[in-house]
Write an enzyme that holds these catalytic residues in place. Structure first.
Site, PDB file in Angstrom:
ATOM      1  N   LYS A 147       0.800  -1.122   0.084  1.00  0.00           N
ATOM      2  CA  LYS A 147      -0.167  -0.235   0.166  1.00  0.00           C
ATOM      3  C   LYS A 147       0.725   1.544   0.180  1.00  0.00           C
ATOM      4  O   LYS A 147       1.329   1.075   0.799  1.00  0.00           O
ATOM      5  CB  LYS A 147      -1.254   0.032   1.609  1.00  0.00           C
ATOM      6  CG  LYS A 147      -2.164   0.896   1.360  1.00  0.00           C
ATOM      7  CD  LYS A 147      -3.331  -0.001   0.447  1.00  0.00           C
ATOM      8  CE  LYS A 147      -4.523  -0.080   0.456  1.00  0.00           C
ATOM      9  NZ  LYS A 147      -4.936  -0.431  -0.410  1.00  0.00           N
ATOM     10  N   THR A 149      -3.664  -5.384   0.112  1.00  0.00           N
ATOM     11  CA  THR A 149      -2.773  -4.697   0.797  1.00  0.00           C
ATOM     12  C   THR A 149      -3.716  -3.336   1.413  1.00  0.00           C
ATOM     13  O   THR A 149      -3.015  -2.598   2.155  1.00  0.00           O
ATOM     14  CB  THR A 149      -2.458  -3.467  -0.613  1.00  0.00           C
ATOM     15  OG1 THR A 149      -3.986  -3.079  -1.307  1.00  0.00           O
ATOM     16  CG2 THR A 149      -1.393  -4.047  -1.798  1.00  0.00           C
ATOM     17  N   HIS A 169      20.990  28.233 -10.193  1.00  0.00           N
ATOM     18  CA  HIS A 169      21.210  29.324 -11.315  1.00  0.00           C
ATOM     19  C   HIS A 169      20.354  30.757 -10.518  1.00  0.00           C
ATOM     20  O   HIS A 169      19.480  31.023 -10.783  1.00  0.00           O
ATOM     21  CB  HIS A 169      21.751  29.521 -12.552  1.00  0.00           C
ATOM     22  CG  HIS A 169      22.166  28.420 -12.666  1.00  0.00           C
ATOM     23  ND1 HIS A 169      23.538  27.375 -12.710  1.00  0.00           N
ATOM     24  CD2 HIS A 169      21.466  26.345 -13.609  1.00  0.00           C
ATOM     25  CE1 HIS A 169      23.850  26.135 -13.212  1.00  0.00           C
ATOM     26  NE2 HIS A 169      22.450  25.957 -14.112  1.00  0.00           N
TER      27      HIS A 169
HETATM   28  O1  URC Z   1      29.210  24.067  -9.085  1.00  0.00           O
HETATM   29  C1  URC Z   1      28.915  23.985 -10.486  1.00  0.00           C
HETATM   30  N1  URC Z   1      29.632  23.091 -10.816  1.00  0.00           N
HETATM   31  C2  URC Z   1      29.529  22.640 -12.529  1.00  0.00           C
HETATM   32  O2  URC Z   1      29.847  21.712 -12.962  1.00  0.00           O
HETATM   33  C3  URC Z   1      28.972  23.674 -12.989  1.00  0.00           C
HETATM   34  N2  URC Z   1      28.841  24.079 -14.672  1.00  0.00           N
HETATM   35  C4  URC Z   1      28.134  26.032 -14.315  1.00  0.00           C
HETATM   36  O3  URC Z   1      27.725  25.369 -15.651  1.00  0.00           O
HETATM   37  N3  URC Z   1      27.975  26.069 -13.325  1.00  0.00           N
HETATM   38  C5  URC Z   1      28.222  25.346 -11.909  1.00  0.00           C
HETATM   39  N4  URC Z   1      28.721  25.529 -11.536  1.00  0.00           N
END
Ligand code: URC
Length: 296
Positions: A12, A57, A245
């Site tokens: 389950k 279950t 990012h």
């Molecule tokens: O810490 C990072 N590792 C990566 O492998 C990577 N690749 C990237 O474009 N920026 C970063 N930053």
């Protein structure tokens, strides 16, 4: 050629159980999502529809609620109790996997005072535990998902090769942000589960904060290493860390400079950095990781 039944399991999934401890006026909540899966000889059900070996279950779900009646001290202890019960319930059941997610609740503050019985869901972070019973051996893998962290300095990224498609600028100053998914395997089944969980979590956070990062890969390794150095009962740490990012925004169109102040937080695509850090003197236990989604 013969067609044969391959590996199989059933159970389950996602039993949502909330247990309230009302033994004092200051209530406590445990909020779990529990999934069980049984392994063993269930071939008759698959081949002929003979259910004589099928612990339903529905019964597995009921067991979760019935066991919760005694209280839930920790996800790990509750998982151990369930996995051991299922694995020992019938001779044809050879093993069980019990996966648990624990959702945190904080007390609502009223007039600055934490309330006795009113709560607010904590952030996105989820505590996890997977207990596997296999050949009468129990394995505990604990973890967390969505622990979102950010460092506003102390992160660089440079020295990478530049092929025909490399446009990324080298940087000595960037934001480093990630949502940590971590899982770690214990070598013991008898620990202070809350205490050791808090120690692992704090150790990872401290390592993230205090490592001057030259790559997210290096930070990941530092976090895993710190856990193994701090907690002897952890054999292995697996980490999955998206590089969330933060790109410096170009403000020149407005006649403005941008000395590392304004960033665009991009949600996708993201770099995905994953790795394991382990002790080389502890035997591996792959069965403990079976069924874990993705890398971790
Ligand atoms: O810490 C990072 N590792 C990566 O492998 C990577 N690749 C990237 O474009 N920026 C970063 N930053």
């Amino acid at each position: 050629m013969a067609i044969v039944l391959g590996p199989n399991q059933y159970g389950k999934a996602e039993v949502r159980v909330v247990a309230v401890d009302r033994s004092t006026p200051r209530h406590t909540l445990v909020d779990l999502n529990v999934s069980s899966a049984l392994r063993g000889d269930f071939s008759a059900a698959h081949l002929t529809g003979d259910n004589a070996h099928v612990l339903t279950t529905d019964a597995q779900k009921n067991t979760v609620f019935a066991f919760a009646r005694d209280g839930i001290s920790s996800p790990e202890a509750f998982g151990i109790r369930l996995a051991a019960h299922f694995a020992g319930s019938y001779p044809w059941i050879s093993g069980a996997r019990v996966a648990l997610e624990s959702y945190g609740w904080d007390r609502i503050a009223v007039g600055g005072q934490p309330h006795d019985h009113a709560f607010r869901r904590a952030g996105a972070e989820v505590r996890t535990a997977v207990v596997t019973a296999d050949d009468a051996q129990l394995h505990v893998v604990a973890g967390l998902t969505d622990l979102v962290v950010l460092k506003s300095t102390g992160s660089e990224f440079w020295g990478f090769p530049r092929d025909a498609y490399t446009t990324l600028a080298e940087t000595r100053e960037r934001i480093l942000a990630t949502a940590v998914t971590a899982r770690w395997r214990y070598t013991s089944t008898d620990l202070d589960w809350h205490g050791v969980y808090d120690t692992v979590r704090t150790t990872m956070l401290e390592a993230f904060a205090s490592t001057h990062s030259l790559a997210l890969q290096q930070t990941l390794h530092a976090m895993g290493t710190a856990v193994l150095e701090t907690v002897p009962e952890v054999a292995e740490v697996r980490l999955s860390m998206p590089n969330k990012h933060h790109f410096l925004q170009d403000l020149s169109a407005f006649g403005l400079d941008n000395p590392d102040v304004v960033y665009h937080a991009d949600d996708r695509p993201y770099g995905l950095i994953e790795g394991a850090v382990l002790r080389d003197d502890v035997p591996p236990a792959e069965v403990a990781w079976q069924g874990t989604p993705g890398f971790v």
